[in-house]
Enzyme design. Sequence first.
Site, PDB file in Angstrom:
ATOM      1  N   ASN A  99       0.812  -1.214   0.000  1.00  0.00           N
ATOM      2  CA  ASN A  99       0.000   0.000   0.000  1.00  0.00           C
ATOM      3  C   ASN A  99       0.846   1.264   0.000  1.00  0.00           C
ATOM      4  O   ASN A  99       0.330   2.349  -0.243  1.00  0.00           O
ATOM      5  CB  ASN A  99      -0.929   0.002   1.215  1.00  0.00           C
ATOM      6  N   TYR A 126       7.393 -11.766   3.374  1.00  0.00           N
ATOM      7  CA  TYR A 126       6.135 -11.187   2.902  1.00  0.00           C
ATOM      8  C   TYR A 126       5.575 -12.102   1.824  1.00  0.00           C
ATOM      9  O   TYR A 126       6.114 -12.151   0.715  1.00  0.00           O
ATOM     10  CB  TYR A 126       6.401  -9.782   2.367  1.00  0.00           C
ATOM     11  N   LYS A 134       4.199 -12.106   7.003  1.00  0.00           N
ATOM     12  CA  LYS A 134       2.896 -11.489   6.728  1.00  0.00           C
ATOM     13  C   LYS A 134       2.239 -12.319   5.636  1.00  0.00           C
ATOM     14  O   LYS A 134       2.764 -12.418   4.518  1.00  0.00           O
ATOM     15  CB  LYS A 134       3.074 -10.038   6.275  1.00  0.00           C
ATOM     16  N   ILE A 192      -1.364  -7.390   9.882  1.00  0.00           N
ATOM     17  CA  ILE A 192      -0.782  -6.230   9.188  1.00  0.00           C
ATOM     18  C   ILE A 192      -1.688  -6.029   7.987  1.00  0.00           C
ATOM     19  O   ILE A 192      -1.570  -6.748   6.991  1.00  0.00           O
ATOM     20  CB  ILE A 192       0.668  -6.487   8.737  1.00  0.00           C
TER      21      ILE A 192
END
Length: 312
Positions: free
Chosen positions: A51, A145, A174, A217
């Site tokens: 993001n 990630y 994540k 998250i």
Amino acid sequence: MTRSIPPPPGYYVPAVLFFDENEDLHFPSIKAHILRLAQGGVTGILVQGSNGEAQHLSHKERKQAISLTRQTLDENGYKNVLVIAGTGAQSTRETKKLCVDAKESGASYALVLTPSTWPPQMTIENILRFHREVADASPIPTMIYNFPTVTAGQDLDSDTISTLAEHPNIVGTKLSCGNIGKLQRITSRIPSTEFSVYAGRTDTFLHGLNAGSAGTIAALVNLLPKLHGQLYKLFQEGKTKEAMDLQGKLGHGDWAASKVGGIGGIKAVISKNFGYGEHHVRGPLKAVKVETLEEHKYYQVLADLIVMEQAL
């Protein structure tokens, strides 16, 4: 190498990054956003997650964004709020450099995407080698990630992530894949004191907690930090029905946020409702004009949740 300590449990936000009309960093808006998130009780802020448009930034801009985040938190009495930096790049060499930059700019952890330019070359052996080499070189602990949408469909399985968790400087993951079964397989193998597993989406926040995760998250925290904090508190207090009711509302909010325009939509919603920031994104992302939000089928879902947020 001594085993590094993972980030603490809680709810973290992959913060959006604000630009002006020339697509330059707009520092006042970035600072205002960081401060509102901290006031909302977030455990930490992820700078340059997906993001945060990390792939659209120069190395200098990435360092500026991390430094500004840490500085804003410190100056306003939020020294306990962690800063995690996304350090994904397409080469091992650049990823290592970005981890060093992150440390120098004030980040405590690095979140590392698997390279995706050459998917056929990214065998399990090569994925393991990449993450281990980065962790060996990184001056701060690293996290994996896993986000198939932005890594050409690469979806690391629980065996691969659990194997990487054996590295003393790889301390968490994540999971934006949304796979709760995978999450629980990892949490049931590895103590949370050694390896933190975070749901990468709000619609799996409570379900992940029930499966042993350390929290979330998630992009929707950009809009609703206090509501995420309320859900986390309800879970900790064992108020199952209330937690499930709120999770249902936030799950609809997660879906709505993806439908109003993704990153551009989140920025527009923030601008409309919180009095700072503009809707500008860097191409090829598409901006969402604030004045068109009311026309979106899903916007009212977010507007109703923001009323709840502002009442807390």
